[in-house]
Motif scaffolding. Structure first.
Motif, PDB file in Angstrom:
ATOM      1  N   LEU A   1       0.837  -1.187   0.000  1.00  0.00           N
ATOM      2  CA  LEU A   1       0.000   0.000   0.000  1.00  0.00           C
ATOM      3  C   LEU A   1       0.877   1.244   0.000  1.00  0.00           C
ATOM      4  N   SER A   2       0.369   2.280  -0.649  1.00  0.00           N
ATOM      5  CA  SER A   2       1.056   3.570  -0.668  1.00  0.00           C
ATOM      6  C   SER A   2       0.106   4.657  -0.210  1.00  0.00           C
ATOM      7  N   CYS A   3       0.665   5.699   0.344  1.00  0.00           N
ATOM      8  CA  CYS A   3      -0.118   6.856   0.777  1.00  0.00           C
ATOM      9  C   CYS A   3       0.703   8.096   0.500  1.00  0.00           C
ATOM     10  N   GLU A   4       0.113   9.044  -0.194  1.00  0.00           N
ATOM     11  CA  GLU A   4       0.792  10.300  -0.475  1.00  0.00           C
ATOM     12  C   GLU A   4      -0.224  11.398  -0.715  1.00  0.00           C
ATOM     13  N   PRO A   5       0.173  12.635  -0.552  1.00  0.00           N
ATOM     14  CA  PRO A   5      -0.732  13.746  -0.840  1.00  0.00           C
ATOM     15  C   PRO A   5      -0.978  13.860  -2.333  1.00  0.00           C
ATOM     16  N   ASP A   6      -2.144  14.387  -2.700  1.00  0.00           N
ATOM     17  CA  ASP A   6      -2.451  14.547  -4.115  1.00  0.00           C
ATOM     18  C   ASP A   6      -1.992  15.893  -4.655  1.00  0.00           C
ATOM     19  N   GLY A   7      -1.178  16.587  -3.872  1.00  0.00           N
ATOM     20  CA  GLY A   7      -0.591  17.843  -4.306  1.00  0.00           C
ATOM     21  C   GLY A   7       0.651  18.124  -3.487  1.00  0.00           C
TER      22      GLY A   7
END
Length: 122
Positions: free
Chosen positions: A20-26
């Motif tokens: 799984l990955s998690c990052e901001p969309d900006g």
């Protein structure tokens, strides 16, 4: 406002793996402590793993020795490698940031992503 976005969920046979990955969309200035939670239908969100900005980690007993949590502070991204998956790992996995700095002085607290579905079948 910039939001957190999870990815990497899917359908996998027991014993398999997912990342799984998690990052901001900006663009953001900084992410503080990050965590993964799991929620099953009718249940509450339960902490699976957490990682501080300094890299200190915590795992729920259910994830210990099977999951690995990591992050790249320069890229503002977090991962969770899930190995030896079991049907009881099934659920919606949410990413959470306890504090996200959009700029040096502008921040939000307790930010959640929309979740990514993980289904483990036997």
């Amino acid at each position: 406002q910039v939001q957190l976005v999870e990815s990497g969920g899917g359908l996998v046979q027991a014993g398999g793996s997912l990342r799984l990955s998690c990052e901001p969309d900006g663009s953001v200035f900084r992410l503080n402590d990050l965590a993964w939670y799991r929620q099953v239908p009718g249940g509450e969100r339960e902490l699976v793993a957490r990682i501080t900005r300094a890299g200190e980690v915590y795992f729920a007993d259910s994830a210990l020795d099977r999951f690995i949590i990591s992050r790249d502070n320069a890229k503002n991204i977090m991962w969770m490698q899930m190995n030896s998956l079991k049907p009881e790992d099934t659920g919606v996995y949410y990413c959470r940031a306890d504090k996200i700095y959009y700029t040096r002085d502008h921040y939000a607290i307790d930010l959640w992503g929309q979740g990514t579905h993980v289904t483990v079948f036997s």
